[in-house]
Design a protein around this motif. Structure first.
Motif, PDB file in Angstrom:
ATOM      1  N   ILE A  36       0.999  -1.289  -0.052  1.00 38.74           N
ATOM      2  CA  ILE A  36       0.005  -0.108   0.165  1.00 38.74           C
ATOM      3  C   ILE A  36       0.846   1.214  -0.058  1.00 38.74           C
ATOM      4  O   ILE A  36       2.135   1.199   0.289  1.00 38.74           O
ATOM      5  N   PHE A  37       0.548   2.300  -0.475  1.00 39.07           N
ATOM      6  CA  PHE A  37       1.097   3.707  -0.190  1.00 39.07           C
ATOM      7  C   PHE A  37       0.215   4.456   0.367  1.00 39.07           C
ATOM      8  O   PHE A  37      -0.816   4.969  -0.044  1.00 39.07           O
ATOM      9  N   SER A  38       0.406   4.703   1.669  1.00 41.35           N
ATOM     10  CA  SER A  38      -0.302   5.515   2.428  1.00 41.35           C
ATOM     11  C   SER A  38       0.411   6.854   2.894  1.00 41.35           C
ATOM     12  O   SER A  38       1.457   6.985   3.093  1.00 41.35           O
ATOM     13  N   LEU A  39      -0.619   8.052   2.843  1.00 46.85           N
ATOM     14  CA  LEU A  39       0.061   9.209   3.315  1.00 46.85           C
ATOM     15  C   LEU A  39      -0.772   9.653   4.370  1.00 46.85           C
ATOM     16  O   LEU A  39      -1.851   8.876   4.936  1.00 46.85           O
ATOM     17  N   MET A  40      -0.474  10.672   5.294  1.00 43.61           N
ATOM     18  CA  MET A  40      -1.215  11.255   6.340  1.00 43.61           C
ATOM     19  C   MET A  40      -1.669  12.541   6.134  1.00 43.61           C
ATOM     20  O   MET A  40      -0.908  13.428   5.554  1.00 43.61           O
ATOM     21  N   SER A  41      -3.012  12.996   6.337  1.00 46.79           N
ATOM     22  CA  SER A  41      -3.869  14.266   6.257  1.00 46.79           C
ATOM     23  C   SER A  41      -4.238  14.602   7.260  1.00 46.79           C
ATOM     24  O   SER A  41      -5.086  13.795   8.004  1.00 46.79           O
ATOM     25  N   ASN A  42      -4.385  15.709   8.053  1.00 45.43           N
ATOM     26  CA  ASN A  42      -5.189  16.328   9.027  1.00 45.43           C
ATOM     27  C   ASN A  42      -6.787  16.204   8.560  1.00 45.43           C
ATOM     28  O   ASN A  42      -7.320  16.350   9.497  1.00 45.43           O
ATOM     29  N   SER A  43      -6.863  16.448   7.428  1.00 41.10           N
ATOM     30  CA  SER A  43      -8.210  16.343   6.729  1.00 41.10           C
ATOM     31  C   SER A  43      -8.579  15.095   5.887  1.00 41.10           C
ATOM     32  O   SER A  43      -9.121  15.234   5.230  1.00 41.10           O
ATOM     33  N   ARG A  44      -8.063  14.015   6.640  1.00 41.21           N
ATOM     34  CA  ARG A  44      -8.339  12.823   5.801  1.00 41.21           C
ATOM     35  C   ARG A  44      -9.621  12.493   5.285  1.00 41.21           C
ATOM     36  O   ARG A  44      -9.824  12.177   4.074  1.00 41.21           O
ATOM     37  N   ASN A  45     -10.722  12.875   6.126  1.00 45.72           N
ATOM     38  CA  ASN A  45     -11.957  12.378   5.462  1.00 45.72           C
ATOM     39  C   ASN A  45     -12.433  13.396   4.363  1.00 45.72           C
ATOM     40  O   ASN A  45     -13.172  12.919   3.420  1.00 45.72           O
ATOM     41  N   ASP A  46     -12.276  14.605   4.702  1.00 46.39           N
ATOM     42  CA  ASP A  46     -12.554  15.518   3.559  1.00 46.39           C
ATOM     43  C   ASP A  46     -11.718  15.264   2.181  1.00 46.39           C
ATOM     44  O   ASP A  46     -12.272  15.395   0.944  1.00 46.39           O
ATOM     45  N   LEU A  47     -10.341  14.811   2.398  1.00 43.90           N
ATOM     46  CA  LEU A  47      -9.441  14.785   1.473  1.00 43.90           C
ATOM     47  C   LEU A  47     -10.231  13.375   0.706  1.00 43.90           C
ATOM     48  O   LEU A  47     -10.072  13.315  -0.244  1.00 43.90           O
ATOM     49  N   ARG A  48     -10.509  12.318   1.281  1.00 47.67           N
ATOM     50  CA  ARG A  48     -11.090  11.128   0.816  1.00 47.67           C
ATOM     51  C   ARG A  48     -12.356  11.557   0.177  1.00 47.67           C
ATOM     52  O   ARG A  48     -12.321  10.956  -1.194  1.00 47.67           O
ATOM     53  N   GLU A  49     -13.113  12.311   0.471  1.00 46.52           N
ATOM     54  CA  GLU A  49     -14.390  12.687  -0.154  1.00 46.52           C
ATOM     55  C   GLU A  49     -14.059  13.170  -1.487  1.00 46.52           C
ATOM     56  O   GLU A  49     -14.755  13.239  -2.582  1.00 46.52           O
TER      57      GLU A  49
END
Length: 147
Positions: free
Chosen positions: A69-82
């Protein structure tokens, strides 16, 4: 587990029946090429994603990552995913529940682990399969940067 990522008991993930084993036996012949390809895709993510906007996986020269997998981290993960799904980019949240909060492991932990909680709230897995091209990854990276 009956619900994905909710583990009531310590157990194993073993779904390799005879048919899966036959497919795997053929696919293993290409494993080195698949790993080389996925490392190229990961390199494209590293080159093209703005590291000021996202936390990228750490690279350690003593290890050979094949980027299952290639994962990154974001403080706005759910908004980013949407946002990404609206742009046609499928993502996944792998392992959204920290191990110490899993029913099967709770007896092994007594404390809280806020860093683990933070990681599990920020992690987002990006597309990186043997079917993707470097051009696909560059497009995903641009969409990420536009977020």
């Amino acid at each position: 587990s009956k619900i994905k990522y909710h583990n009531k008991y310590i157990g194993y993930n073993s779904r390799l029946d005879e048919m899966q084993a036959a497919f795997l036996r053929v696919k293993l012949r290409s494993l080195d090429n698949i790993n080389i390809h996925k490392r190229k895709l990961a390199d494209s993510y590293y080159r093209n994603i703005d590291p000021k906007k996202f936390i990228l996986p750490n690279i350690h020269n003593d290890f050979f990552d094949v980027y299952h997998i290639f994962s990154l981290m974001s403080n706005s993960r759910n908004d980013l995913r949407e946002y990404l799904v609206k742009k046609g980019v499928k993502t996944e949240v792998h392992y959204p529940i920290p191990p110490y909060k899993q029913d099967g492991y709770k007896h092994l932990f007594e404390d809280c682990y806020p860093i683990s909680d933070n990681i599990h709230q920020m992690e987002l897995s990006l597309p990186i399969s043997s079917f993707h091209t470097e051009e696909d990854i560059e497009i995903v990276a641009q969409i990420l940067n536009d977020f």
